[in-house]
Motif scaffolding. Sequence first.
Motif, PDB file in Angstrom:
ATOM      1  N   GLN A   1      -7.596  12.847  -5.163  1.00 46.43           N
ATOM      2  CA  GLN A   1      -6.663  13.709  -4.433  1.00 46.43           C
ATOM      3  C   GLN A   1      -6.629  15.117  -5.036  1.00 46.43           C
ATOM      4  O   GLN A   1      -6.609  16.106  -4.309  1.00 46.43           O
TER       5      GLN A   1
ATOM      6  N   TYR B   1     -11.221   4.577  -3.986  1.00 45.19           N
ATOM      7  CA  TYR B   1     -10.425   3.563  -3.294  1.00 45.19           C
ATOM      8  C   TYR B   1      -8.980   3.563  -3.765  1.00 45.19           C
ATOM      9  O   TYR B   1      -8.691   3.878  -4.919  1.00 45.19           O
ATOM     10  N   ASP B   2      -8.087   3.165  -2.855  1.00 40.87           N
ATOM     11  CA  ASP B   2      -6.686   3.018  -3.244  1.00 40.87           C
ATOM     12  C   ASP B   2      -6.454   1.619  -3.812  1.00 40.87           C
ATOM     13  O   ASP B   2      -7.384   0.833  -3.957  1.00 40.87           O
ATOM     14  N   SER B   3      -5.208   1.303  -4.114  1.00 38.32           N
ATOM     15  CA  SER B   3      -4.886   0.013  -4.738  1.00 38.32           C
ATOM     16  C   SER B   3      -5.150  -1.179  -3.810  1.00 38.32           C
ATOM     17  O   SER B   3      -5.262  -2.303  -4.270  1.00 38.32           O
ATOM     18  N   ASN B   4      -5.258  -0.940  -2.498  1.00 42.78           N
ATOM     19  CA  ASN B   4      -5.553  -1.999  -1.533  1.00 42.78           C
ATOM     20  C   ASN B   4      -7.045  -2.105  -1.235  1.00 42.78           C
ATOM     21  O   ASN B   4      -7.438  -2.748  -0.269  1.00 42.78           O
ATOM     22  N   GLN B   5      -7.849  -1.465  -2.047  1.00 42.54           N
ATOM     23  CA  GLN B   5      -9.301  -1.460  -1.900  1.00 42.54           C
ATOM     24  C   GLN B   5      -9.782  -0.820  -0.601  1.00 42.54           C
ATOM     25  O   GLN B   5     -10.837  -1.156  -0.080  1.00 42.54           O
ATOM     26  N   LYS B   6      -8.986   0.113  -0.072  1.00 41.56           N
ATOM     27  CA  LYS B   6      -9.400   0.876   1.104  1.00 41.56           C
ATOM     28  C   LYS B   6      -9.924   2.221   0.613  1.00 41.56           C
ATOM     29  O   LYS B   6      -9.313   2.861  -0.249  1.00 41.56           O
ATOM     30  N   MET B   7     -11.049   2.635   1.188  1.00 43.11           N
ATOM     31  CA  MET B   7     -11.639   3.911   0.789  1.00 43.11           C
ATOM     32  C   MET B   7     -10.695   5.036   1.218  1.00 43.11           C
ATOM     33  O   MET B   7     -10.315   5.140   2.375  1.00 43.11           O
ATOM     34  N   VAL B   8     -10.310   5.842   0.264  1.00 47.81           N
ATOM     35  CA  VAL B   8      -9.406   6.953   0.534  1.00 47.81           C
ATOM     36  C   VAL B   8     -10.170   8.088   1.217  1.00 47.81           C
ATOM     37  O   VAL B   8      -9.711   8.661   2.187  1.00 47.81           O
TER      38      VAL B   8
ATOM     39  N   SER C   1     -14.833   3.050  -7.806  1.00 52.09           N
ATOM     40  CA  SER C   1     -13.445   2.683  -7.498  1.00 52.09           C
ATOM     41  C   SER C   1     -12.539   3.914  -7.445  1.00 52.09           C
ATOM     42  O   SER C   1     -11.430   3.841  -6.912  1.00 52.09           O
TER      43      SER C   1
ATOM     44  N   THR D   1      -7.923  13.135 -10.363  1.00 51.15           N
ATOM     45  CA  THR D   1      -7.971  12.103  -9.333  1.00 51.15           C
ATOM     46  C   THR D   1      -8.737  12.647  -8.130  1.00 51.15           C
ATOM     47  O   THR D   1      -8.960  13.862  -8.018  1.00 51.15           O
TER      48      THR D   1
END
Length: 115
Positions: free
Chosen positions: A41, A105-112, A102, A39
Amino acid sequence: MRHIVTTAVILLATSSLSYGRCTLDVGAIPSVPDAQTATLQEMLEARNNVSHYVDTASDFIICADGSKDRRTPLVLEKIRKLAKNFNHANKVFSSRVAKDPSLLYDSNQKMVAQY
């Protein structure tokens, strides 16, 4: 980030500073995740762990440079292997990101994070 570790090795190898008694306190070599399944992370954590390891090893190598400490070549070899493994994983993960943005991005479509 691509060649951060390799650059550190070159800088360390050309350093001529000596501070006297040297302590080798680098700890265990950090693991590099399988970039095919890692991932974002995990890759960011690996980058931080590798950077910390190189920084700590750098302190020893800079200190030991003038003393001909027999551990120096061993530490350099560990850094080179770690650099090779991490740079390869980074290349593979970057290819995955290029094919599938993708992953950033997190599940809310915000770039991590940017990678």
